[in-house]
Design an enzyme around this catalytic site. Sequence first.
Site, short mmCIF file in Angstrom:
data_model
loop_
_atom_site.label_atom_id
_atom_site.label_comp_id
_atom_site.label_asym_id
_atom_site.label_seq_id
_atom_site.Cartn_x
_atom_site.Cartn_y
_atom_site.Cartn_z
N GLY A 153 0.78 -1.13 0.01
CA GLY A 153 0.00 -0.05 -0.07
C GLY A 153 0.85 1.26 0.02
N ARG A 232 1.46 -3.38 12.75
CA ARG A 232 0.87 -3.58 14.07
C ARG A 232 1.57 -4.82 14.87
NH1 ARG A 232 -0.44 0.93 13.41
NH2 ARG A 232 -2.41 1.78 13.13
N GLU A 261 1.20 -3.79 23.69
CA GLU A 261 1.85 -2.57 24.09
C GLU A 261 1.04 -1.86 25.39
OE1 GLU A 261 1.67 0.03 20.63
OE2 GLU A 261 2.88 -1.30 19.33
N HIS A 279 7.07 2.42 19.47
CA HIS A 279 5.58 2.80 18.37
C HIS A 279 5.78 4.17 18.11
CE1 HIS A 279 1.44 1.80 17.19
NE2 HIS A 279 1.94 2.46 16.07
#
Length: 313
Positions: A153, A232, A261, A279
């Site tokens: 993507g 993710r 997380e 992150h």
Amino acid sequence: MEAIGVLMMCPMSTYLEQELDKRFKLFRYWTQPAQRDFLALQAESIRAVVGNSNAGADAELIDALPKLEIVSSFSVGLDKVDLIKCEEKGVRVTNTPDVLTDDVADLAIGLILAVLRRICECDKYVRRGAWKFGDFKLTTKFSGKRVGIIGLGRIGLAVAERAEAFDCPISYFSRSKKPNTNYTYYGSVVELASNSDILVVACPLTPETTHIINREVIDALGPKGVLINIGRGPHVDEPELVSALVEGRLGGAGLDVFEREPEVPEKLFGLENVVLLPHVGSGTVETRKVMADLVVGNLEAHFSGKPLLTPVV
């Protein structure tokens, strides 16, 4: 619009919080000690929810807010938003695509270099004074390595374009073959991993992509292979990854995201072939401001009866 209630799910950007507070009646969900009671009390006032990749709008929250009209996510990924429930209820959904593509792709390349060239370990080596007693061990070059990308993507394509500058052959796995690219397509993740030195996870999180990186894929990547996850955390079967790294069945990993997380497996902390980040893929001042402006812009457009800037539902 000052009377329109907006529920902000968790701390995000200070700038975003300030901008929402200027324009709307802002409710900070994370500050409420009794959240169920709070929702029952304010249900008729809340017409919008602002979430992110950590806290969005699940079915229970949506059902608890009968006046909810829009969910505006401070993220690209919408795995924390129940899109089916939103469609059923006629709730609009927006996200922040495109604006964070460059930052996340840049970070992917940074992680690759950090793992292969042991940049973090080199830094520690100098800081603890070890250089005076001998040179650091040899590392591995990046240029020319075969880069496989899961998900071609916006972000996956940006990673590919950057890796090409290092003369890396690019291949990919996606839901379907892309018609406008010369990159090599593989119909399975295992096949892609078998033909890659570096495997980059850059796809959305869906039920189909949860644990898309499993033992079979890790073993296909092999003891010289490197896994980079900028997608993710749940994309990766974390116990299998930890075992492979500890046992030497995988050469290294660069991880910006984790399954639970902010919890990170402690066994990763002592591994020098692993780079761990909290992150921060889109975590630049410039990008977070643009993301915040897009969240606010979508809310203003909706409540002014104008077309949404980045509609999803």
